[in-house]
Design a protein around this motif. Structure first.
Motif, PDB file in Angstrom:
ATOM      1  N   UNK B  47      25.413  52.235  90.767  1.00 48.69           N
ATOM      2  CA  UNK B  47      26.528  52.459  91.666  1.00 48.69           C
ATOM      3  C   UNK B  47      27.209  53.736  91.219  1.00 48.69           C
ATOM      4  N   UNK B 143      25.737  48.509  87.494  1.00 53.81           N
ATOM      5  CA  UNK B 143      25.680  47.168  88.074  1.00 53.81           C
ATOM      6  C   UNK B 143      24.278  46.885  88.612  1.00 53.81           C
ATOM      7  N   UNK B 145      22.472  44.375  91.038  1.00 53.79           N
ATOM      8  CA  UNK B 145      22.696  43.285  91.992  1.00 53.79           C
ATOM      9  C   UNK B 145      21.626  42.199  91.926  1.00 53.79           C
ATOM     10  N   UNK B 147      20.539  40.773  89.148  1.00 47.97           N
ATOM     11  CA  UNK B 147      20.606  40.033  87.889  1.00 47.97           C
ATOM     12  C   UNK B 147      20.694  38.532  88.142  1.00 47.97           C
ATOM     13  N   UNK B 148      20.035  37.766  87.281  1.00 46.74           N
ATOM     14  CA  UNK B 148      20.037  36.313  87.365  1.00 46.74           C
ATOM     15  C   UNK B 148      20.537  35.732  86.049  1.00 46.74           C
ATOM     16  N   UNK B 149      20.923  34.440  86.060  1.00 49.81           N
ATOM     17  CA  UNK B 149      21.269  33.778  84.789  1.00 49.81           C
ATOM     18  C   UNK B 149      20.054  33.745  83.865  1.00 49.81           C
ATOM     19  N   UNK B 157      20.540  39.218  82.128  1.00 48.65           N
ATOM     20  CA  UNK B 157      21.166  40.224  81.267  1.00 48.65           C
ATOM     21  C   UNK B 157      21.413  39.715  79.875  1.00 48.65           C
TER      22      UNK B 157
END
Lengths: 384, 185
Positions: B47, B143, B145, B147-149, B157
């Motif tokens: 971003x 950032x 967008x 990204x997962x748990x 991350x």
């Protein structure tokens, strides 16, 4: 050198005390101790210490005290994990050391601290140096319900769970959990883990710490579209997982098989349009009466954070209803709720903590004073 | 690097993604490169309005090769679209080399970034440099967008990926061109 300095001071102090003293003489040396059992208003916070991760630690804080809130510290090195034994009044730290502080042979171990003096009273070597190095989560390091076994999440990147017998203080075994992540204990000696296909795998350990029973549910966690965050609030054998888009997924573990309960939305249609969402990571907890607290913030369409201060929303999960909305003085990254009939809501806000009355939302105090950039607080462990 | 989310509000947002993007091919246990893997690869895009172009007190450095533009010491250098963490170019290494004494981890996170100089998407391998103290310069983590748990280790991350190098302390991150993205959604 010390004697040369001390001797004249001693002489001076003797004369001073005899002639003019209004203040009682102090005793040297003098170190404080802590109670063998900690009050419910005490929490233990992980200081990840990002600038020097090999020397992280834990800080004991009384969030209800108006002064003297910080009670002590102990070490938690290199992506440490923590578990708190209430039955034995012991503190367990899963950590890693290097032969030469920052490099050299790595050694993984569980260090056992007693609560009164914070002295290390035992060390259990962990084989294989498999301990996961990742952002700390409570679900990485958990005791079984009866506190017999300590369960440690490994990632090499093969995933497994090391089972440590905390009565005999030996490693009892290892449970392979390929494709699955983290540890959620239930009943006496059972735990489940969340798997990459959206299912849940569950295990029951026997007296030796080996798997006696195991099972797998159908997939229910929609990881691609609306993944469950991986820290639940737990009440009455139900695990409540918030999702990325703001649902709450309950999972009951009271029977022989896990029961995947219907999910429901934490946010209204209007709040969806305002783009309110749960904050990721350690941002949900449940108080003793069953009220669920979720840290919320607003995000852009792609999940990027919008400016503004986060809030804590409280819910009655049985009624599927929000019961409170607490505006925070400062933005927060993690929350926990203490025990007792008047629970405190504790939030990590930058380099300090905000404390609120969990029931009324009233701001109580801010606890700070840590060096800027010297600490990186991560998790709050409560004494419930 | 979500484990440093509380450093400060600004650093929180930057660091929260460091380990994710290196969320590397968790189950494979080895570096995954090449066009064949492309359909599986998350695509991270920076971003532009979130990240500083440069850092105070940090001099610009020319790009790695002639076919590029931008500064290696700037968070908006095109290769860094999926990075997270201190830039090795500010810490004794470069965008594609580790600082002296550190070891480049063979495990890495793979991203796909557009090189504005030739308008081509390249596959970027974000390899960590490991074995020396964590560098405290030029923290960069756009950032992500996608990204997962942590349940989805290849797009989370949360993980540190120094595990394959023999040294498991984290120093800084590099961004290495390992292929051309033959198809870009």
């Amino acid at each position: 050198m010390f004697l040369a300095v001390l001797y004249p001071l001693l002489i001076l102090s003797i004369f001073s005390a005899g002639a003019f003293a209004q203040v009682p003489l102090d005793t040297i040396p003098n170190s404080r101790t802590l109670p063998g059992e900690y009050p419910e208003s005490w929490v233990i916070v992980q200081d990840f210490n990002y600038p020097t991760m090999v020397l992280g630690g834990y800080i004991i804080i009384d969030v209800a005290a108006k002064t003297d809130q910080v009670k002590g510290q102990f070490q938690g090195a290199q992506f440490a994990g923590f578990a708190w034994s209430k039955n034995r009044a012991e503190l367990y730290v899963a950590e890693s050391y290097y032969e030469n502080v920052g490099y050299g042979q790595r050694s993984d171990l569980v260090t056992i601290y007693e609560q009164a003096n914070l002295q290390a009273i035992g060390k259990i070597p962990l084989p294989g140096n498999k301990r996961a190095f990742m952002s700390p989560r409570t679900a990485m390091t958990r005791l079984t319900g009866n506190e017999r076994f300590l369960l440690l999440f490994n990632f090499t990147p093969a995933a497994s769970v090391t089972v440590v017998d905390m009565e005999q203080r030996i490693v009892a075994g290892e449970v392979q959990i390929p494709g699955c992540t983290f540890i959620y204990p239930y009943a006496d000696q059972s735990f489940f883990t969340l798997c990459g296909d959206g299912s849940l795998a569950h295990f029951t350990l026997n007296e030796a710490g080996n798997v006696a029973e195991e099972g797998l549910t159908d997939p229910f966690n929609d990881i691609d579209s609306d993944a469950m965050y991986m820290t639940p609030g737990v009440f009455d054998q139900v695990f409540y997982f918030p999702t990325q888009l703001g649902k709450l997924q309950p999972v009951r573990l009271s029977g022989a098989e896990p029961e995947i309960l219907p999910s429901w939305s934490l946010i209204s249609e209007e709040e969806k349009q305002e783009r309110w969402r749960p904050v990721k990571r350690e941002t949900v907890d449940v108080d003793r009466s069953g009220t669920l607290y979720v840290l919320m913030h607003r995000v852009e369409e792609d999940g990027a954070r919008i400016g503004g201060t986060s809030e804590v929303w409280s819910f009655d999960p049985a009624a599927r209803k929000r019961v409170g909305r607490i505006g925070l003085r400062k933005d927060a990254s993690a929350l926990a709720v203490t025990g007792g009939d008047s629970p405190h809501l504790v939030l990590i806000s930058g380099n300090g903590f905000g404390v609120y009355d969990a029931k009324t939302g009233e701001f109580i105090q801010e606890i700070g004073g840590w060096w800027e950039d010297a600490t990186t607080f991560q998790l709050i462990h409560t004494n419930r | 690097m979500s484990f440093v989310e509380t450093l400060s509000e600004k650093m929180t947002r930057q660091l929260a993604q460091r380990t994710s993007r290196r969320s590397l091919l968790g189950g494979l246990g080895s570096l995954l490169v090449g066009g064949a893997a492309l359909p599986l690869l998350p695509v991270a895009r920076a971003h532009a309005d979130q990240e500083p172009a440069g850092y105070e007190g940090v001099a610009p450095r020319p790009p790695v090769s002639e076919g590029e533009e931008g500064s290696q010491t700037s968070c908006d250098y095109w290769r860094y679209c999926g990075i997270g963490g201190p830039l090795c170019a500010c810490c004794g290494g470069s965008a594609n080399a580790c600082p002296p004494g550190t070891v480049m981890s063979p495990l890495s996170w793979i991203g796909t970034c557009l090189n504005p100089a030739d308008d081509v998407y390249y596959i970027i391998s974000y390899n960590d440099c490991c074995g020396k103290p964590t560098c405290k310069r030029c923290l960069c983590s756009p950032h992500d967008p996608n990204a997962k748990p942590p349940i989805r280790s290849q797009s989370s991350r949360a993980y540190l990926w120094c595990m394959g190098s023999g040294e498991t302390t984290f120093t800084c991150s590099t961004s290495n061109v390992v292929g051309i993205a033959v198809q870009q959604k």
